[in-house]
Design an enzyme around this catalytic site. Structure first.
Site, short mmCIF file in Angstrom:
data_model
loop_
_atom_site.label_atom_id
_atom_site.label_comp_id
_atom_site.label_asym_id
_atom_site.label_seq_id
_atom_site.Cartn_x
_atom_site.Cartn_y
_atom_site.Cartn_z
N ARG A 80 -1.07 -22.70 -31.76
CA ARG A 80 -1.91 -22.84 -33.01
C ARG A 80 -1.13 -22.96 -34.15
NH1 ARG A 80 -7.11 -18.85 -31.65
NH2 ARG A 80 -8.08 -20.18 -30.10
N SER A 81 -1.28 -22.20 -35.33
CA SER A 81 -0.61 -22.45 -36.45
C SER A 81 0.79 -22.09 -36.64
CB SER A 81 -1.43 -21.78 -37.58
OG SER A 81 -2.56 -22.51 -37.84
N ALA A 82 1.23 -21.26 -35.59
CA ALA A 82 2.67 -21.26 -35.55
C ALA A 82 3.30 -22.53 -35.37
CB ALA A 82 3.09 -20.32 -34.16
#
Length: 402
Positions: A80-82
């Protein structure tokens, strides 16, 4: 070296002497925090000191499913946003090589972007969530989001929601098309291809923005842990105010609109989504590769020279945005593409930079201690930044390194 210990699940891997508290915290995640399948890795001064994995490969298989495939040493997961932190490496390294001016208007490289009052949006504004473009007037369908054309066209046509450069608000989904198209215009290569050629390949990383078909079988399925939650906020270490809860419940709020820039929400287990190059949300990696990648930013790793020159490392760690976030409605801190240590995103210390992923993933580096950290999971919990599972291990690392 220390091997596996007894737990609710079969935790495997190794830890260097002295790093046993990280293993204990990892096992406790399965025992007490609802973990289903996960991996954690830590590097210290360019050397791997923690490499652990356990549980089931598929998060939707159930914690005690007798027929569930086990998480293996090479199992990868959607982060995801990593992904945003990994994608940020590209413009920073292009700047380091003299190919991209962080203070140039985005329109210098992407002429169509100048539309609708965006002539003064700078490259650094894209990376620090200051461009004023966290939401779209007309959300994209999942198919449009991954077609490589509709997303860039939408953000190029979109009018800013505030004067660019004057404030910040998390660009949860639009970051994909802003950064992806900028990299394409500057290099002629997609962001996923650039990372594969210039970072993942040379460092031997199992890390992709755009999963190749040959690696599909290595990636576990995501599953929810606990009751459904709003797309952000419940993991933030700031007590939500009534107005914050209202923002997530209100489809017209900027908070809701930012996360709904792709509507309906895409199926993250869909092979087409995983093959798409969405640098805001669709990266896939092993914990080992995330930690190794961040370790390479701050020092040499196995004979490979460090990726970031001292000046670039300073850019990554220097605060560009701080204070109440127009999207998340809590104080956040950003450098150029990275979240910085703070109440909304607790990392190891003041020098840390990296990025969490909604529901659990976390990757960061801490130059002061020489630590690089990577954690991936298939059990998505109710948070966006300060997930208790990686936080428990970060605290363990802090106790070890001081």
């Amino acid at each position: 070296m220390s091997g596996k210990q007894e737990s609710v699940v079969d935790v495997q891997g190794t830890v260097e002497d002295g790093f046993e508290p990280v293993r204990d915290a990892f096992m406790a995640n399965f025992d007490r925090r609802g973990e289903r399948g996960a991996a954690v890795a830590v590097y210290r001064h360019g050397r791997k000191v923690v490499d652990l994995w356990g549980g089931t490969k598929d998060g939707d298989a159930g914690k005690h499913a007798a027929d569930a495939a086990p998480w293996e040493a090479g199992t990868a997961q959607v982060i995801r946003s990593a992904t945003k932190g990994i994608a940020a490496l590209v413009p920073l390294l292009l700047h380091q090589r003299g190919q991209l001016d962080l203070d140039a208007p985005v329109g210098t490289y992407w002429p169509e972007f100048k539309a609708a009052g965006k002539e003064r949006v700078l490259v650094r504004h894209l990376l620090s969530h200051r461009a004023g473009l966290p939401a779209l007037d007309a959300p994209l369908t999942p198919g449009q989001a991954i077609d490589g054309v509709s997303g860039p066209a939408a953000v190029a046509a979109q009018a800013p929601l505030w004067e660019p450069g004057t404030d910040h608000g998390y660009h949860a989904q639009t970051y994909s098309w802003l950064i992806g198209e900028l990299v394409l215009r500057v290099t002629g290569r997609s962001v996923g291809s650039w990372i594969a050629d210039e970072i993942a390949g040379p460092l031997g990383l199992d890390l992709w923005i755009g999963l190749p078909e040959a690696a599909r079988s290595r990636v576990g399925r995501l599953g929810a842990v606990g009751a459904p939650a709003p797309p952000a906020a419940t993991g933030l270490r700031v007590r939500p105010k009534p107005s914050l809860a209202d923002a997530y419940a209100d489809p017209d709020s900027l908070t809701s609109r930012a996360f709904a820039a792709i509507t309906p929400a895409p199926d993250e287990n869909d092979p087409a989504y995983r093959a798409a190059e969405l640098p805001a949300s669709a990266g896939i990696a092993t914990a080992r590769s995330l930690a190794r990648c961040y370790a390479a930013l701050i020092g040499g790793v196995d004979g490979h020279p460090r990726l970031f020159a001292p000046a670039t490392l300073t850019l990554a760690r220097t605060e560009e945005s701080a204070g109440p976030d127009r999207t998340l409605l809590v104080p956040t801190r950003f450098g150029l593409g990275f979240m910085l240590h703070g109440p909304a995103s607790p990392l190891l210390g003041p020098s840390s930079f990296g990025h969490p992923g909604r529901g659990g993933a976390l990757a960061f580096a801490d130059p002061e201690s020489g630590v690089a950290f990577g954690y991936v999971t298939n059990g998505m919990q109710r948070n966006v930044t300060a997930d208790p599972r990686p936080q428990a291990m970060v605290r363990a690392v802090s106790r070890v390194v001081g």
